[in-house]
Design a protein around this motif. Structure first.
Motif, PDB file in Angstrom:
ATOM      1  N   THR A  35       0.842  -1.183   0.000  1.00 11.15           N
ATOM      2  CA  THR A  35       0.000   0.000   0.000  1.00 11.15           C
ATOM      3  C   THR A  35       0.883   1.240   0.000  1.00 11.15           C
ATOM      4  O   THR A  35       1.799   1.351   0.820  1.00 11.15           O
ATOM      5  CB  THR A  35      -0.919   0.010   1.233  1.00 11.15           C
ATOM      6  OG1 THR A  35      -1.782  -1.130   1.150  1.00 11.15           O
ATOM      7  CG2 THR A  35      -1.744   1.276   1.300  1.00 11.15           C
ATOM      8  N   LEU A  36       0.591   2.146  -0.907  1.00 10.39           N
ATOM      9  CA  LEU A  36       1.314   3.407  -0.992  1.00 10.39           C
ATOM     10  C   LEU A  36       0.357   4.566  -0.754  1.00 10.39           C
ATOM     11  O   LEU A  36      -0.807   4.523  -1.155  1.00 10.39           O
ATOM     12  CB  LEU A  36       1.969   3.569  -2.362  1.00 10.39           C
ATOM     13  CG  LEU A  36       2.970   2.487  -2.777  1.00 10.39           C
ATOM     14  CD1 LEU A  36       3.501   2.777  -4.175  1.00 10.39           C
ATOM     15  CD2 LEU A  36       4.111   2.376  -1.781  1.00 10.39           C
ATOM     16  N   ILE A  37       0.876   5.589  -0.091  1.00 11.61           N
ATOM     17  CA  ILE A  37       0.153   6.851   0.041  1.00 11.61           C
ATOM     18  C   ILE A  37       0.636   7.721  -1.118  1.00 11.61           C
ATOM     19  O   ILE A  37       1.846   7.933  -1.262  1.00 11.61           O
ATOM     20  CB  ILE A  37       0.467   7.553   1.388  1.00 11.61           C
ATOM     21  CG1 ILE A  37       0.174   6.637   2.571  1.00 11.61           C
ATOM     22  CG2 ILE A  37      -0.262   8.882   1.489  1.00 11.61           C
ATOM     23  CD1 ILE A  37      -1.273   6.268   2.768  1.00 11.61           C
ATOM     24  N   PRO A  38      -0.269   8.210  -1.955  1.00 11.34           N
ATOM     25  CA  PRO A  38       0.191   8.989  -3.109  1.00 11.34           C
ATOM     26  C   PRO A  38       0.820  10.316  -2.695  1.00 11.34           C
ATOM     27  O   PRO A  38       0.360  10.968  -1.759  1.00 11.34           O
ATOM     28  CB  PRO A  38      -1.092   9.213  -3.917  1.00 11.34           C
ATOM     29  CG  PRO A  38      -2.207   9.026  -2.964  1.00 11.34           C
ATOM     30  CD  PRO A  38      -1.719   8.090  -1.897  1.00 11.34           C
ATOM     31  N   LEU A  39       1.865  10.690  -3.414  1.00 10.84           N
ATOM     32  CA  LEU A  39       2.508  11.977  -3.189  1.00 10.84           C
ATOM     33  C   LEU A  39       2.180  12.939  -4.332  1.00 10.84           C
ATOM     34  O   LEU A  39       2.816  13.973  -4.474  1.00 10.84           O
ATOM     35  CB  LEU A  39       4.028  11.788  -3.055  1.00 10.84           C
ATOM     36  CG  LEU A  39       4.485  10.924  -1.879  1.00 10.84           C
ATOM     37  CD1 LEU A  39       6.000  10.767  -1.869  1.00 10.84           C
ATOM     38  CD2 LEU A  39       3.991  11.505  -0.556  1.00 10.84           C
ATOM     39  N   ASP A  40       1.172  12.587  -5.112  1.00  7.42           N
ATOM     40  CA  ASP A  40       0.735  13.439  -6.214  1.00  7.42           C
ATOM     41  C   ASP A  40      -0.723  13.849  -6.004  1.00  7.42           C
ATOM     42  O   ASP A  40      -1.238  13.791  -4.878  1.00  7.42           O
ATOM     43  CB  ASP A  40       0.944  12.728  -7.559  1.00  7.42           C
ATOM     44  CG  ASP A  40       0.225  11.371  -7.623  1.00  7.42           C
ATOM     45  OD1 ASP A  40      -0.715  11.128  -6.831  1.00  7.42           O
ATOM     46  OD2 ASP A  40       0.605  10.543  -8.473  1.00  7.42           O
ATOM     47  N   GLU A  41      -1.393  14.211  -7.084  1.00  3.28           N
ATOM     48  CA  GLU A  41      -2.772  14.718  -6.991  1.00  3.28           C
ATOM     49  C   GLU A  41      -3.775  13.665  -6.514  1.00  3.28           C
ATOM     50  O   GLU A  41      -4.910  14.008  -6.152  1.00  3.28           O
ATOM     51  CB  GLU A  41      -3.223  15.316  -8.335  1.00  3.28           C
ATOM     52  CG  GLU A  41      -3.430  14.302  -9.449  1.00  3.28           C
ATOM     53  CD  GLU A  41      -2.142  13.791 -10.091  1.00  3.28           C
ATOM     54  OE1 GLU A  41      -2.212  12.759 -10.803  1.00  3.28           O
ATOM     55  OE2 GLU A  41      -1.068  14.393  -9.868  1.00  3.28           O
ATOM     56  N   ARG A  42      -3.384  12.415  -6.472  1.00  2.39           N
ATOM     57  CA  ARG A  42      -4.295  11.372  -5.982  1.00  2.39           C
ATOM     58  C   ARG A  42      -4.479  11.427  -4.471  1.00  2.39           C
ATOM     59  O   ARG A  42      -5.430  10.859  -3.943  1.00  2.39           O
ATOM     60  CB  ARG A  42      -3.786   9.984  -6.385  1.00  2.39           C
ATOM     61  CG  ARG A  42      -3.834   9.742  -7.886  1.00  2.39           C
ATOM     62  CD  ARG A  42      -3.191   8.428  -8.255  1.00  2.39           C
ATOM     63  NE  ARG A  42      -1.746   8.521  -8.040  1.00  2.39           N
ATOM     64  CZ  ARG A  42      -0.897   7.520  -8.209  1.00  2.39           C
ATOM     65  NH1 ARG A  42      -1.337   6.333  -8.569  1.00  2.39           N
ATOM     66  NH2 ARG A  42       0.396   7.691  -8.001  1.00  2.39           N
ATOM     67  N   PHE A  43      -3.564  12.094  -3.768  1.00  2.00           N
ATOM     68  CA  PHE A  43      -3.715  12.231  -2.316  1.00  2.00           C
ATOM     69  C   PHE A  43      -4.930  13.105  -2.037  1.00  2.00           C
ATOM     70  O   PHE A  43      -5.120  14.142  -2.654  1.00  2.00           O
ATOM     71  CB  PHE A  43      -2.460  12.861  -1.699  1.00  2.00           C
ATOM     72  CG  PHE A  43      -2.545  12.990  -0.208  1.00  2.00           C
ATOM     73  CD1 PHE A  43      -2.416  11.883   0.610  1.00  2.00           C
ATOM     74  CD2 PHE A  43      -2.788  14.219   0.387  1.00  2.00           C
ATOM     75  CE1 PHE A  43      -2.503  11.990   1.991  1.00  2.00           C
ATOM     76  CE2 PHE A  43      -2.880  14.336   1.766  1.00  2.00           C
ATOM     77  CZ  PHE A  43      -2.739  13.221   2.562  1.00  2.00           C
ATOM     78  N   ARG A  44      -5.759  12.665  -1.098  1.00  2.00           N
ATOM     79  CA  ARG A  44      -6.979  13.421  -0.772  1.00  2.00           C
ATOM     80  C   ARG A  44      -7.306  13.218   0.700  1.00  2.00           C
ATOM     81  O   ARG A  44      -6.773  12.322   1.348  1.00  2.00           O
ATOM     82  CB  ARG A  44      -8.137  12.969  -1.642  1.00  2.00           C
ATOM     83  CG  ARG A  44      -8.523  11.510  -1.431  1.00  2.00           C
ATOM     84  CD  ARG A  44      -9.699  11.090  -2.309  1.00  2.00           C
ATOM     85  NE  ARG A  44     -10.155   9.773  -1.966  1.00  2.00           N
ATOM     86  CZ  ARG A  44      -9.710   8.643  -2.495  1.00  2.00           C
ATOM     87  NH1 ARG A  44      -8.763   8.679  -3.404  1.00  2.00           N
ATOM     88  NH2 ARG A  44     -10.195   7.476  -2.119  1.00  2.00           N
ATOM     89  N   TYR A  45      -8.190  14.072   1.184  1.00  2.00           N
ATOM     90  CA  TYR A  45      -8.660  13.926   2.560  1.00  2.00           C
ATOM     91  C   TYR A  45     -10.015  14.609   2.682  1.00  2.00           C
ATOM     92  O   TYR A  45     -10.386  15.443   1.844  1.00  2.00           O
ATOM     93  CB  TYR A  45      -7.652  14.474   3.565  1.00  2.00           C
ATOM     94  CG  TYR A  45      -7.157  15.871   3.283  1.00  2.00           C
ATOM     95  CD1 TYR A  45      -7.837  16.984   3.759  1.00  2.00           C
ATOM     96  CD2 TYR A  45      -6.002  16.075   2.547  1.00  2.00           C
ATOM     97  CE1 TYR A  45      -7.382  18.261   3.506  1.00  2.00           C
ATOM     98  CE2 TYR A  45      -5.536  17.351   2.291  1.00  2.00           C
ATOM     99  CZ  TYR A  45      -6.229  18.438   2.776  1.00  2.00           C
ATOM    100  OH  TYR A  45      -5.779  19.702   2.520  1.00  2.00           O
TER     101      TYR A  45
END
Length: 191
Positions: A35-45
């Motif tokens: 599992t990766l946490i995206p460091l691009d625009e896919r990161f959201r909250y």
């Protein structure tokens, strides 16, 4: 089982990670899916978290209280952070490999993320909170920091519903190894 820092870092650099089982026996683990946490625009909250961020209720720090973050991460009913693993994390911290990315509310530790930095890879070991939203704010601020410092990847190891809300995604081992190799070619610093 004996562990030395060089062997531990070499094993993490090959995609393995340490965990203790229910009997506190430490072992190396790998996974076909990471599992990766995206460091691009896919990161959201969630939008509600943006309100918390705007209120600036929390400050962030790195390694202000490393031992408290490890203890917070281990303080759960079922934990893979055994006493021996706590000692290993402390040794990795002293050698400059392990970090605690923390949120504080005044002088109170609100939450944090424990991780290992190798090249341009941040390998997240665990996270916790004592004050609601503490770990979520840590996640957002850590991703911002990793982007600023040009990290290649944020490895969260295993998926859970909490991470999915931040856009976490799974990759097969072959893709993970390619990203890890690319990350190992970088020289990034969290500080």
């Amino acid at each position: 089982m004996q562990y030395d820092i060089a062997t531990i870092i070499q094993s993490y650099a090959q995609g393995y990670f340490l965990m203790a089982d229910e009997n506190d026996v430490l072992g190396w683990y790998g996974s076909r899916d990471r599992t990766l946490i995206p460091l691009d625009e896919r990161f959201r909250y969630p939008k509600s978290l943006q309100r918390v961020l705007n209120q600036e209720r929390f400050t962030v720090a790195i390694n202000r209280d490393f031992k408290a973050v490890v203890a917070g991460c281990a303080n759960r009913e079922l934990t893979w952070i055994s006493p021996q693993l706590k000692e290993i994390y402390w040794e990795l911290y002293q050698a400059g490999w392990a970090y605690s990315f923390e949120t504080w509310q005044g002088d109170e530790l609100a939450g944090g993320i424990l991780g290992i930095v190798i090249g341009g890879a941040f390998i997240g070991e665990s996270m916790f909170y004592r004050i609601p939203e503490g770990s979520k704010v840590a996640m957002v601020k850590l991703v911002e920091r990793l982007r600023q410092r040009e990290f290649v990847m944020f490895d969260a190891q295993m998926m859970n519903p909490h991470l999915e809300r931040f856009g976490a995604y799974g990759v097969r081992d072959k893709e993970y190894q390619k990203l890890l190799y690319k990350a190992l070619q970088r020289s990034c610093s969290l500080l």
